[in-house]
Write a protein that holds these residues in place. Structure first.
Motif, PDB file in Angstrom:
ATOM      1  N   ASN A 176     -10.527  -0.583   2.039  1.00 56.05           N
ATOM      2  CA  ASN A 176     -11.452  -0.934   3.123  1.00 56.05           C
ATOM      3  C   ASN A 176     -12.878  -0.445   2.867  1.00 56.05           C
ATOM      4  OD1 ASN A 176      -9.557  -2.270   4.725  1.00 56.05           O
ATOM      5  ND2 ASN A 176      -8.828  -0.337   5.582  1.00 56.05           N
ATOM      6  N   ALA A 233      -5.492   2.589   1.865  1.00 56.74           N
ATOM      7  CA  ALA A 233      -6.189   1.777   2.866  1.00 56.74           C
ATOM      8  C   ALA A 233      -7.679   2.093   2.886  1.00 56.74           C
ATOM      9  CB  ALA A 233      -5.577   1.996   4.241  1.00 56.74           C
ATOM     10  N   LYS A 234      -8.038   3.364   2.835  1.00 56.28           N
ATOM     11  CA  LYS A 234      -9.456   3.745   2.858  1.00 56.28           C
ATOM     12  C   LYS A 234     -10.193   3.224   1.635  1.00 56.28           C
ATOM     13  CE  LYS A 234      -8.975   7.797   5.783  1.00 56.28           C
ATOM     14  NZ  LYS A 234      -8.961   9.252   5.873  1.00 56.28           N
ATOM     15  N   LYS A 251       0.052  10.099  -2.868  1.00 54.97           N
ATOM     16  CA  LYS A 251      -0.983  10.133  -1.833  1.00 54.97           C
ATOM     17  C   LYS A 251      -0.416   9.480  -0.573  1.00 54.97           C
ATOM     18  CE  LYS A 251      -4.580  11.265  -4.569  1.00 54.97           C
ATOM     19  NZ  LYS A 251      -5.415  12.416  -4.390  1.00 54.97           N
ATOM     20  N   PRO A 252      -1.049   9.704   0.572  1.00 58.37           N
ATOM     21  CA  PRO A 252      -0.627   8.988   1.781  1.00 58.37           C
ATOM     22  C   PRO A 252      -1.107   7.535   1.741  1.00 58.37           C
ATOM     23  CG  PRO A 252      -2.466  10.444   2.266  1.00 58.37           C
ATOM     24  CD  PRO A 252      -2.074  10.697   0.838  1.00 58.37           C
ATOM     25  N   GLN A 253      -0.466   6.689   2.503  1.00 62.13           N
ATOM     26  CA  GLN A 253      -0.860   5.277   2.555  1.00 62.13           C
ATOM     27  C   GLN A 253      -2.306   5.136   3.008  1.00 62.13           C
ATOM     28  OE1 GLN A 253      -1.314   3.583   5.748  1.00 62.13           O
ATOM     29  NE2 GLN A 253      -1.972   1.720   4.709  1.00 62.13           N
ATOM     30  N   SER A 254      -2.764   6.035   3.852  1.00 57.71           N
ATOM     31  CA  SER A 254      -4.141   5.963   4.356  1.00 57.71           C
ATOM     32  C   SER A 254      -5.168   6.077   3.224  1.00 57.71           C
ATOM     33  CB  SER A 254      -4.390   7.044   5.408  1.00 57.71           C
ATOM     34  OG  SER A 254      -4.211   8.339   4.852  1.00 57.71           O
ATOM     35  N   TYR A 255      -4.834   6.779   2.152  1.00 60.52           N
ATOM     36  CA  TYR A 255      -5.720   6.885   0.983  1.00 60.52           C
ATOM     37  C   TYR A 255      -5.965   5.502   0.393  1.00 60.52           C
ATOM     38  CZ  TYR A 255      -6.778   7.756  -3.985  1.00 60.52           C
ATOM     39  OH  TYR A 255      -7.320   7.740  -5.256  1.00 60.52           O
ATOM     40  N   GLN A 294       0.837  -1.202   0.000  1.00 60.44           N
ATOM     41  CA  GLN A 294       0.000   0.000   0.000  1.00 60.44           C
ATOM     42  C   GLN A 294       0.873   1.253   0.000  1.00 60.44           C
ATOM     43  OE1 GLN A 294      -2.717  -0.117   3.314  1.00 60.44           O
ATOM     44  NE2 GLN A 294      -4.199  -1.383   2.210  1.00 60.44           N
ATOM     45  N   ASP A 306     -13.922   2.560   2.619  1.00 64.50           N
ATOM     46  CA  ASP A 306     -14.236   3.772   3.360  1.00 64.50           C
ATOM     47  C   ASP A 306     -14.218   5.001   2.454  1.00 64.50           C
ATOM     48  OD1 ASP A 306     -14.441   2.406   5.790  1.00 64.50           O
ATOM     49  OD2 ASP A 306     -12.285   2.578   6.152  1.00 64.50           O
ATOM     50  N   ARG A 307     -13.682   4.837   1.256  1.00 63.22           N
ATOM     51  CA  ARG A 307     -13.571   5.930   0.293  1.00 63.22           C
ATOM     52  C   ARG A 307     -13.797   5.376  -1.096  1.00 63.22           C
ATOM     53  NH1 ARG A 307     -11.040   8.735  -3.317  1.00 63.22           N
ATOM     54  NH2 ARG A 307     -10.611  10.945  -3.051  1.00 63.22           N
TER      55      ARG A 307
END
Length: 79
Positions: free
Chosen positions: A46, A42-43, A36-40, A27, A48-49
């Motif tokens: 998952n 992941a979201k 982008k950040p890794q959280s992008y 990721q 979430d986005r």
């Protein structure tokens, strides 16, 4: 039903995850390619986005897959 929970969208995301993992891309590495950040990542993975078509194209480019190839594989195999 929210469009993010549509079975077709879930299938699309599952295929993106499968491609990323088969290419042994983390990721973090994908996020870096997308600036982008890794959280992008992941979201998205998952659910979430939601990805729009431009983001999907960027994602596939980063994984070196054409959008036509992706759509054919994801929505015509076993349909």
């Amino acid at each position: 039903m929210s469009s993010i929970h549509d079975p077709r969208y879930k299938k699309l995301i599952q295929e993106l995850i499968s491609i990323r993992e088969s290419k042994k891309v983390t990721q973090v590495e994908l996020a870096t390619s997308l600036n982008k950040p890794q959280s992008y990542v992941a979201k998205v993975e998952n659910l979430d986005r939601r990805l729009d078509i431009l983001e999907l194209t960027d994602w596939l480019t980063a994984l070196d897959i054409s959008i036509i190839q992706f759509i054919e594989k994801t929505f015509t195999e076993g349909a």
